[in-house]
Design a protein around this motif. Structure first.
Motif, PDB file in Angstrom:
ATOM      1  N   VAL A  73      31.415  57.996  49.850  1.00 33.91           N
ATOM      2  CA  VAL A  73      32.537  57.178  49.838  1.00 33.91           C
ATOM      3  C   VAL A  73      33.918  57.932  49.681  1.00 33.91           C
ATOM      4  O   VAL A  73      33.988  58.729  48.779  1.00 33.91           O
ATOM      5  CB  VAL A  73      32.494  56.007  48.768  1.00 33.91           C
ATOM      6  N   LYS A  74      34.982  57.793  50.639  1.00 37.94           N
ATOM      7  CA  LYS A  74      36.219  58.549  50.440  1.00 37.94           C
ATOM      8  C   LYS A  74      37.216  57.465  50.414  1.00 37.94           C
ATOM      9  O   LYS A  74      37.492  56.781  51.157  1.00 37.94           O
ATOM     10  CB  LYS A  74      36.461  59.247  51.610  1.00 37.94           C
ATOM     11  N   VAL A  75      37.837  57.437  49.377  1.00 43.63           N
ATOM     12  CA  VAL A  75      39.146  56.665  49.003  1.00 43.63           C
ATOM     13  C   VAL A  75      40.168  57.364  48.294  1.00 43.63           C
ATOM     14  O   VAL A  75      39.877  58.143  47.572  1.00 43.63           O
ATOM     15  CB  VAL A  75      38.619  55.253  48.193  1.00 43.63           C
ATOM     16  N   GLN A  76      41.364  56.890  48.578  1.00 45.09           N
ATOM     17  CA  GLN A  76      42.607  57.587  47.858  1.00 45.09           C
ATOM     18  C   GLN A  76      42.618  57.001  46.373  1.00 45.09           C
ATOM     19  O   GLN A  76      42.917  57.569  45.518  1.00 45.09           O
ATOM     20  CB  GLN A  76      43.940  57.333  48.553  1.00 45.09           C
ATOM     21  N   ASN A  77      42.392  55.783  46.352  1.00 37.63           N
ATOM     22  CA  ASN A  77      42.652  55.037  45.205  1.00 37.63           C
ATOM     23  C   ASN A  77      40.936  54.820  44.733  1.00 37.63           C
ATOM     24  O   ASN A  77      40.310  54.290  45.179  1.00 37.63           O
ATOM     25  CB  ASN A  77      43.250  53.698  45.259  1.00 37.63           C
ATOM     26  N   GLY A  78      40.516  55.442  43.393  1.00 39.41           N
ATOM     27  CA  GLY A  78      39.423  55.284  42.882  1.00 39.41           C
ATOM     28  C   GLY A  78      38.918  53.986  42.662  1.00 39.41           C
ATOM     29  O   GLY A  78      37.627  53.739  42.638  1.00 39.41           O
ATOM     30  N   GLN A  79      39.936  53.046  42.480  1.00 39.35           N
ATOM     31  CA  GLN A  79      39.332  51.755  42.016  1.00 39.35           C
ATOM     32  C   GLN A  79      38.814  51.007  43.207  1.00 39.35           C
ATOM     33  O   GLN A  79      38.281  49.915  43.231  1.00 39.35           O
ATOM     34  CB  GLN A  79      40.492  51.025  41.363  1.00 39.35           C
ATOM     35  N   LEU A  80      39.066  51.664  44.483  1.00 45.46           N
ATOM     36  CA  LEU A  80      38.268  50.854  45.512  1.00 45.46           C
ATOM     37  C   LEU A  80      37.117  51.498  45.982  1.00 45.46           C
ATOM     38  O   LEU A  80      36.334  51.100  46.805  1.00 45.46           O
ATOM     39  CB  LEU A  80      39.216  51.170  46.913  1.00 45.46           C
ATOM     40  N   ALA A  81      36.582  52.571  45.140  1.00 44.90           N
ATOM     41  CA  ALA A  81      35.334  53.162  45.147  1.00 44.90           C
ATOM     42  C   ALA A  81      34.209  52.145  45.218  1.00 44.90           C
ATOM     43  O   ALA A  81      33.238  52.158  46.284  1.00 44.90           O
ATOM     44  CB  ALA A  81      35.031  54.288  44.508  1.00 44.90           C
TER      45      ALA A  81
END
Length: 542
Positions: free
Chosen positions: A317-325
């Protein structure tokens, strides 16, 4: 990562969201009292809930959107340090078992609705009561905002808010709709709404976590592969800090931070007004004891939930905002229909605590600001009306926070709220066991703790924030990095103790204590559980 909007996942999410919306409005008819125009009825559900309902309500304090989104997100971003939430929820239950029944008894005896009500009655100080009320409202605002951030994270992954360049109104419309629904059924049904929805929320959460910790590791080749992938990812250097991204296990340098954060968070958890609101809604003190004895079941599931952070890394999983992980992990790994089910669990897991928090903040304002300082002769009906309106304003403030500020800072502001609310511990918990502390000393200690905690947190920077970038800083005189809230608490207690000795020596007026020892063990039938205790005259110091 899947592209576009999954119609199946969206349909399942909408179905459960509509179901709990209907339940929220129907809750106004559930156990409907003869007279709804009182805070006891609207804000505490008539003080009539039994063990199961109380357990689910208190569980709402553990399993919030913060739990489902931010705890695994912290582990996804930094590793083992994010596990502090597990030991603190282990520490908290023996702690609350000792003082929550006492708080329930004295509150039931005197009709207290808030912690500030108790502090005013115990120490005879409206100033100290105002400080506790102000702190509670202030600490709840970022906490409520974090629940809305959890809903927004789900909506972002579902793809129903539009892209980054979409008109702001179109992008935020789904969140605005969710907010409006939350505000409407909280206004109409009060605490009965989250109490009824809590059953659905916790059932969904238990099912999602159980399936996730079995199904996802199987797809990823087992926990060996998961931990290996996480260890490899954490060893990589973060270009922003020129240090490793994180660690699979906490190193020696992190032990003070980890321990003080866990202890401070445990002490702060049931200082939050919404936790007390759920507690005071019980019908007798045995309900509190029975509920807290089975609360560790939530901690067991929390430990499993935290592992999802490692699974997100192993799943790529690659997200800039960790809360979307974690929402993204669910979308990538689950079939569409179960992804929608999981998203519904997160969304409803935000609605229940957000409702309780807004009610608790409104009760504090109404009882300890409006009635104490603005309209002392307010009737119960007027109190209820004001509380309903303030609950709406509190939600609007939280919504403004979410819509105008960077979502990545929400967790840090919630941790700042923990620093603040911890400073009410001496007055609340101390007051439940002793009258020795002087009211002016408690107020001075609170002020010192609040000022130091805020300034210290303001000076903490992170790669993404110049200020309020974290909640840990060097402990004065020790040199170790520790939780700012615990340092502020120690300063608070030292100031309180020293000034209490001084003020007592100067014979400063201590205020009238309207409680008596038997009040702290009284049950709903008016009888105490320690009949051998003497019955002193009300107002005596003890």
């Amino acid at each position: 990562m899947k592209d576009g909007v999954s119609g199946v996942a969206l349909a399942v999410f909408i179905f459960f969201f509509l179901a709990v919306t209907v339940m929220g409005f129907l809750a106004a008819r559930w156990r409907k009292p003869d007279n709804e125009a009182s805070l006891d009825e609207w804000g505490l559900g008539g003080r009539s809930f039994g063990p199961w309902i109380t357990w689910f309500l208190l569980g709402g304090d553990v399993y919030t959107a913060y739990t489902f989104v931010a705890v695994p997100a912290a582990i996804y971003a930094t590793g083992a340090s994010g596990f502090f939430a597990v030991p603190y929820t282990i520490l908290v239950y023996p702690l609350i078992f000792t003082f929550l029944p006492r708080l329930w008894s004295v509150s039931h005896k005197h009709g207290y609705v808030t912690t500030a009500d108790f502090v005013r009655g115990r120490f005879g100080s409206k100033g100290l009561s105002l400080a506790v009320a102000f702190t509670g409202i202030l600490a709840l605002m970022p906490y409520i905002a974090l629940q809305l951030v959890g809903i927004q994270a789900v909506l972002d992954v579902l793809g129903i808010g539009g892209g980054e360049h979409t008109n702001w109104f179109v992008k935020d419309l789904p969140l605005l709709i969710a907010f409006a629904v939350l505000a409407a059924y909280t206004y109409s049904a009060g605490l009965r709404a989250p109490a009824m929805i809590a059953f659905v929320k916790d059932t969904l959460i238990y099912l999602v976590i159980t399936v996730a910790v079995i199904y996802i590791p199987i797809k990823l080749g087992g926990f060996d592969n998961i931990f290996t992938a996480a260890s490899r990812a954490f060893s990589q250097t973060n270009p922003a800090t020129d240090t490793p991204r994180g660690a699979l296990t906490s190193g020696p340098k992190a032990q003070w931070t980890y321990a003080t954060l866990a202890l401070g968070s445990a002490m702060a958890m049931f200082m939050y007004p919404h936790s007390i609101t759920a507690t005071l809604s019980s019908k007798n003190r045995n309900v509190i004891r029975r509920s807290t004895t089975v609360m560790p079941l939530y901690t067991l599931m929390l430990g499993l939930l935290a592992l999802l952070g490692f699974m997100a890394i192993a799943a790529g999983v690659k997200v800039q905002n960790g809360q979307l992980a974690i929402p993204q992990l669910f979308e990538d790994m689950f079939p569409d229909w179960f992804a929608g089910f999981a998203f519904a669990a997160i969304g409803i897991g935000a609605l229940v605590p957000a409702a309780i928090m807004s009610i608790a903040a409104a009760n504090l304002f109404t009882r300890n600001i409006y009635k104490d300082f603005i309209k002392p002769d307010a009737t119960p009906a007027q109190e209820t009306k004001v509380s309903k309106l303030v609950s709406l304003l509190v939600k609007v403030g939280a919504l403004a926070f979410v819509l105008t500020m960077d979502k990545t800072v929400a967790i840090n502001f919630q941790l700042l709220g923990g620093i603040w609310i911890l400073q009410t511990f001496p007055a609340l918990v101390g007051g439940l066991f002793t009258r020795w502390f002087h009211r002016w000393a408690l107020l001075a200690g609170w002020a010192v703790g609040m000022i130091y905690g805020t300034l210290a947190a303001y000076g903490v920077a992170s790669p993404t924030q110049k200020h309020f970038g974290g909640s840990a800083k060097e402990i004065p005189g020790i040199g170790e990095i520790g939780y700012i809230g615990m340092t502020a608490f120690v300063m608070n207690v030292l100031i309180t103790v020293v000034l209490t000795f001084t003020l007592k020596a100067l014979k400063a007026p201590e205020g009238v204590d309207e409680t008596s020892p038997s009040d702290y063990t009284a049950d709903a039938d008016g009888k105490g559980v320690q009949i051998e205790q003497p019955q002193p005259v009300a107002g005596s110091a003890h």
